[in-house]
Scaffold this motif. Sequence first.
Motif, short mmCIF file in Angstrom:
data_model
loop_
_atom_site.label_atom_id
_atom_site.label_comp_id
_atom_site.label_asym_id
_atom_site.label_seq_id
_atom_site.Cartn_x
_atom_site.Cartn_y
_atom_site.Cartn_z
N ASN A 1 63.77 44.41 2.45
CA ASN A 1 65.06 43.92 1.74
C ASN A 1 66.15 45.21 1.66
O ASN A 1 65.69 46.17 1.01
N VAL A 2 67.14 45.14 2.35
CA VAL A 2 68.18 46.03 2.25
C VAL A 2 69.36 45.35 1.78
O VAL A 2 69.99 44.47 2.23
N HIS A 3 70.06 46.13 0.75
CA HIS A 3 71.14 45.66 -0.12
C HIS A 3 72.07 46.98 -0.07
O HIS A 3 71.95 48.13 -0.42
N ASP A 4 73.56 46.60 -0.10
CA ASP A 4 74.41 47.37 -0.12
C ASP A 4 75.53 47.07 -1.34
O ASP A 4 76.04 45.75 -1.07
N GLN A 5 75.68 47.61 -2.19
CA GLN A 5 76.63 47.02 -3.32
C GLN A 5 78.05 46.86 -3.01
O GLN A 5 78.95 46.36 -3.25
N ASP A 6 78.42 47.51 -1.58
CA ASP A 6 80.01 47.68 -1.22
C ASP A 6 79.99 46.18 -0.63
O ASP A 6 79.05 45.40 -0.32
N SER A 7 81.34 45.68 -0.34
CA SER A 7 81.61 44.62 0.32
C SER A 7 82.11 44.72 1.70
O SER A 7 82.30 45.92 2.18
N SER A 8 82.39 43.45 2.31
CA SER A 8 82.95 43.47 3.67
C SER A 8 81.96 44.17 4.84
O SER A 8 80.87 44.35 4.58
N LEU A 9 82.72 45.07 5.63
CA LEU A 9 81.90 45.86 6.56
C LEU A 9 81.09 46.92 5.70
O LEU A 9 80.06 47.55 6.39
N ASN A 10 81.55 47.51 4.70
CA ASN A 10 80.95 48.45 3.86
C ASN A 10 79.92 48.15 3.54
O ASN A 10 78.76 48.89 3.03
N GLY A 11 79.30 46.82 3.19
CA GLY A 11 78.23 46.10 2.79
C GLY A 11 77.53 45.56 3.82
O GLY A 11 76.18 45.03 3.80
N LYS A 12 77.81 45.81 5.11
CA LYS A 12 77.00 45.18 6.20
C LYS A 12 76.11 46.30 6.72
O LYS A 12 76.67 47.38 7.05
N VAL A 13 74.92 45.96 6.64
CA VAL A 13 73.87 47.04 7.00
C VAL A 13 73.02 46.73 8.23
O VAL A 13 72.67 45.51 8.24
N ASN A 14 72.72 47.80 8.97
CA ASN A 14 71.54 47.31 10.04
C ASN A 14 70.65 48.47 9.91
O ASN A 14 70.77 49.70 9.60
N CYS A 15 69.41 48.03 10.22
CA CYS A 15 68.28 48.81 10.14
C CYS A 15 67.66 49.13 11.46
O CYS A 15 67.56 48.61 12.67
N HIS A 16 67.01 50.66 11.80
CA HIS A 16 66.42 50.88 12.83
C HIS A 16 65.28 51.84 12.68
O HIS A 16 65.22 52.57 11.44
#
Length: 941
Positions: free
Chosen positions: A373-388
């Motif tokens: 589970n990946v969570h970013d407290q920012d909003s909009s694009l700042n909170g959109k997360v990609n994993c690799h």
Amino acid sequence: MTKAKLDYHIQRGLIHFLLLQITWGTVLCQLHYIIPEESKHGTFVGRIAQDLGLDIGEINSRMLRVVSRDEKGYFQVNLQNGILFVKETIDREMICSGIQFCVIPLQIIVDKPVQIYHLDVEIEDINDNKPAFPSTVNNLVISEIMPAGSRFHVQGAADPDLGTNSITNYELSASDHFALDFQKYMNQIRSLELVLKKSLDREKQAVHNLTLTAYDGGKPSLSGTSEITITVEDVNDNAPTFNQPFYQTSVVENAPKGSLAIKVHATDLDQGKNGEISYAFSKTAMEDASKAFSIDKHTGEIEVIGDIDFEISQMYEIQIDAVDNGEFQLFGHCKVLVTVVDVNDNPPEITVTSLVVPVPEDSPQGTIVAIINVHDQDSSLNGKVNCHITHASPFKIHRAFKGDFSLTVNEQLDRESRSQYEVVIAARDEGSPPLSVLKTLKIDISDVNDNAPLFLQPVDTIFIKENNPPGSLVYTAKASDPDIGQNSFITYSVIEGAVDGVPMSSYISVNPENGKVFALASFDHEQVTFFQCQIKATDAGIPPLSANLTLNIFIEDVNDNAPVFTMLFHTLSINIPKSIQPGNLVTKVRAVDVDSGYNALLSYNLKDLTGKIPFAISHHNGEICLKRPFMDSDHEEYRLMVMARDHGEPVMTATTEVVISMVESGEEILYDNQEPKGLIDEFSEANVYLVVAICIISSLFLITLIGFTVLRWQKCREEVNEMKENYKICTNTGGSWVYSQHTQYRICSNSSQPKNDLIVFTPNNSQAPNNDERSSQQGTLLNASYQPKHPNPDWRYSASLKAAMQGAVHMEGAAVLRGAAVGLEPQWPTVSSATTDPEGGEVSPPVGAGVNCNSWTFKYGPGNQKQPVPVPQIPPDFPENFIIPGSPAIISIRQDQPSAQAQKSNFITFGKKEETKKKKKKKKGKNQEKANNNTNDNNDQ
């Protein structure tokens, strides 16, 4: 529409948009339940198994569980029926203070295979809190000179409930001078003011006591009260006034301290001290706003003094008071709405919610290893997360659902190559600049039985000396298995086989634990020199795997057999003449050793020699020779002890005695014990068998040959007797041989079956029939002028006739008859008739008057090429039967392609032709003369 109302609607729209963005993520889920707050333990929430389509019978085995982000167990699942129920009482105001939509996000995880579902439980507000004022008594001082319509801010009540359960109305107790006025922002009452309906008169009433009641919209409605005490003063009569009642601005989060947020401005119509204004936060301002901002009391500038964090608060609502410096201070009020602009200041957060380790090395591609589970407290694009995954590995990460990622197997795993992987997962948002975080997962690979045991070499060779003690260690088999645990536990066994019909288990055994190979029997090189044994190594995996080792076992010879002399008798007696010359062979002894190699290499010596003896022995072949001439001083008899010695360790020997007696020349030499004596070597046992076998075979061959000759001779005699009985021979007065008119003569070869190749019929008169008579016979008749031509090269004598001629059969009484008017005369050929045909035969008639008439000889074949047999040429269309001129005989000739009649007869027939009685001609003498002439011509040819 006035400007104030337009600004008001714009502000409301912005607030609604921001709240919508905040709560938009709460609806993106797979299941959504709504329960009221304060639900007791065991309250039904929803049927998770049924709504997710899970089998109720499998949720227990698949370990269905509920995972909360904040790790607070408010809910629990009944694994028997799949129902989600309340585990702990929930207070919405505690977990969702100030939030319109209170949603608790949950994850439903099941294993085998791993699946994840998202569930949002919305906590519905209930009216469990009544409005409460900050203080039960609120004191106000109002100058009497305040005009009607003046407004005074009153601190309102607070209700932690939301929506209709929050404060929806205020009521003020009846008063002639004061009225209550309030405004709603986003369906909430934000400001509460007392409105002066008419001027005050301190002299009439110096204190006004009012009761303020706050009501919420719940059912039933709850309320709270506060007492307002208004003191009328006769002081400053003009209060400061802001140039606008509502201010709106924005500030970037993490703004540096001292940054200007906004500046407010108020004016006072009074002069002097009563017109001097100072700014301050209202006492009703929120505590968090006072920690984040400050206002300059002289300029009205609002600056940042604390940490602005969008993730903590997205908006600040600040009440500003403008106070004059009159004797009785007057207040002006305004509201400032500060919106916090998000920046990418929070890196993503990675939480591993499920990790299935160790991973079997035979896991297929796509097997889920971990749920991240990946969570970013920012909003909009700042909170959109990609994993690799940062480094190359046999794993791959996939996006699952709303911030969840799954780590799966992407390639074939091999624990023997690598047993552990450190997978570094990087989570990166799309802000500017982007922020990222790393998470390292240690993934162990579990072993499966995919490797068979392996010997150092598949074939090995060992040597065992014969006469070894039973149970001795001869070899140690060692196999390795790259697997671990029970998959690498190896046991050894011997594969069943046989050596010359004896089971392998009688010769070899192996320790199943350490692979030590033992010889169970004492080997004998003379019986077994080599055999193969297979050792099997099997691991304890499921299913077990195995490998084989082939042992080539050679039995080494030791010198355990003494030489043995190959003589019929223990003592060999030899008689030799005294006239034997030096260097001649006297006798030869031979010994054998069943060992091999140097153990069987023999040398011969004479033992216990006393005096000088005239004999010497060859060390290599055992030949005893005379080394010097005999002397008068020599003995008449010598007893030699011959010793055979091998070259083994230890050396083994054998001895025999040879007695040599010297006799005078001419005496009969015999062996002792009535055995012949002489310069001969004794037969070995193998030579005796060979001589006996040769004698038996020769005897059988001789008996068979004699029997065949006797049978053949008897058969020939029977054929000769049969021919003699059938032949009737007589002679005429002129000394010529005459055949009987009705007698058939057969010329037979040496073959077992007589062949009727030639039959001769003699005539019964001396006259030949005329041409008319000849024309009446079967076939074509030959006239007197007929002359035979050179023989056709395609015509030959029949095979039977050739064999008869080659057999040199003397035709007894075979005279050539000639018919004449005065009688029969013998015609004696003087020379042999010869032709140029190389395959012709030769007829040798008797020449001279004194030659016996029985000495006719027929020779045929290529052996006599000088005098071939003359053969008359027969035309291709010549008839099968014809009459020889001068004789009433019919000749039937068989061609290479015989007719049906010739195939049946298979011979040449000379037959008698009966005289035709019906036809009589007058010119008999003339015809007779012509016939005689024709006969003479044929005989000459």
